[in-house]
Design an enzyme around this catalytic site. Structure first.
Site, mmCIF file in Angstrom:
data_model
loop_
_atom_site.group_PDB
_atom_site.id
_atom_site.type_symbol
_atom_site.label_atom_id
_atom_site.label_comp_id
_atom_site.label_asym_id
_atom_site.label_seq_id
_atom_site.Cartn_x
_atom_site.Cartn_y
_atom_site.Cartn_z
ATOM 1 C CG ASP A 23 39.071 64.572 -104.914
ATOM 2 O OD1 ASP A 23 39.387 64.796 -103.730
ATOM 3 O OD2 ASP A 23 38.906 63.423 -105.389
ATOM 4 C CG HIS A 53 43.468 64.423 -105.889
ATOM 5 N ND1 HIS A 53 44.532 64.209 -105.034
ATOM 6 C CD2 HIS A 53 42.639 63.362 -105.717
ATOM 7 C CE1 HIS A 53 44.343 63.070 -104.382
ATOM 8 N NE2 HIS A 53 43.215 62.534 -104.791
ATOM 9 C CD1 TRP A 74 45.751 57.474 -98.648
ATOM 10 C CD2 TRP A 74 43.577 57.756 -99.149
ATOM 11 N NE1 TRP A 74 45.463 56.724 -99.752
ATOM 12 C CE2 TRP A 74 44.153 56.871 -100.088
ATOM 13 C CE3 TRP A 74 42.215 58.085 -99.260
ATOM 14 C CZ2 TRP A 74 43.428 56.316 -101.127
ATOM 15 C CZ3 TRP A 74 41.496 57.531 -100.301
ATOM 16 C CH2 TRP A 74 42.089 56.658 -101.223
#
Ligand SMILES: N[C@@H](CC(=O)c1ccccc1NC=O)C(=O)O
Ligand SMILES: [Zn+2]
Ligand SMILES: [Zn+2]
Length: 207
Positions: A53, A57, A17
Site C-alpha cells: 500500500d 491509499h 476485495w
C-alpha cells in the site's frame, strides 16, 4: 543461498476485495495476428494478491507509489508465528524477539493460496504500530488482505502504521515458512499515480 517465493499467483482465480476489479489477462495481439509475437495486457486492482500500500491509499495527501524509497522493501525481515491471535497487539508482540529486524512479517496462517477471499481476518491493533516503531521497524507484512478488519472504514491500523512511518505489505503467502530471520525482497512497481502495487516477494536465507 536458498529462496522461498512468498507471493500469491495472479490468475483468473485470484481472489479480489469484494466489488473490486477482477484480475484479467488477455492477449491484445496473438501470434496469429501479428505473425511475430503474443502481446498481453493486464487489468487489476493494485490491491490484488501480494502487494504494498502507498500512503495515498488511505490519505489523499499521502505519498504515491513512485514517491516511496525502495530500501524499505529489501533487507532483514523476521517472520513471527501469530497463528493463535485474532488481534495482534503490542502486548502480544512483546512476547517475541525481533532480533533487530527492520521488517516484521506476521504469519497468521488463516488464508491459504487457492482459498476464496476471507470473510474475517486477524487484524493489527493500532498499539502495535508504536511498539514496532520503537523497535526500529519500518515495514509490516501480513499473509491476509489487510492490516485492518475487512469491514473497517476508519482503517485505524493503516493510519497508525503510517503515523509511525511503517510501510505495509499485504497478501503474503507464508504457508510452510518457518518463523525466523530472512532477507526479504518485495519491490513495488514505479506506478506514478499508484495507491499501491503488486510485488514479487521472496525470502532468502542461508542453510
Ligand atoms: N485496505 C485494503 C483494501 C481496501 O480497503 C479496499 C480495496 C479495494 C476495494 C475497496 C477497499 N476498501 C473499501 O472500503 C488494502 O489495503 O488492501
Ligand atoms: Zn492493499
Ligand atoms: Zn492495506
Amino acid at each position: 543461498m536458498k529462496m522461498i517465493d512468498v507471493s500469491r499467483r495472479l490468475g483468473p482465480d485470484t481472489p479480489v476485495w469484494p466489488g473490486d476489479t477482477p484480475y484479467r489477462y488477455q492477449l491484445s495481439w496473438s501470434m496469429e495476428e501479428t505473425g511475430s509475437v503474443n502481446v498481453g495486457q493486464v487489468e487489476m486492482s493494485v490491491h490484488t494478491g501480494t502487494h504494498v500500500d502507498a500512503p495515498y491509499h488511505f490519505d489523499s495527501n499521502g505519498e504515491k507509489m513512485i514517491d516511496l524509497p525502495l530500501d524499505i522493501y529489501m533487507g532483514k525481515a523476521i517472520v513471527l508465528d501469530v497463528s493463535n491471535a485474532t488481534e495482534v497487539t503490542a502486548s502480544l508482540l512483546e512476547g517475541f524477539s525481533l532480533d533487530g529486524a527492520e521488517r516484521v512479517l506476521l504469519k497468521t496462517d488463516t488464508w491459504k493460496e487457492g482459498e476464496p477471499f476471507p470473510e474475517t481476518i486477524p487484524s493489527i491493533h493500532p498499539d502495535a504500530a508504536s511498539y514496532l516503531a520503537s523497535h526500529g521497524v519500518r515495514l509490516l507484512g501480513v499473509d491476509v488482505p489487510s492490516v485492518d478488519p475487512l469491514d473497517s472504514k476508519e482503517l485505524a491500523a493503516h493510519h497508525a502504521l503510517h503515523t509511525h512511518s511503517i510501510h505495509i505489505l499485504e497478501g503474503l503467502n507464508l504457508e510452510g515458512v518457518t518463523p525466523g530471520l530472512y532477507e526479504l525482497t518485495a519491490l513495488p512497481l514505479p506506478i506514478v499515480e499508484g495507491d499501491g502495487s503488486p510485488v514479487r516477494a521472496v525470502l532468502r536465507y542461508y542453510e
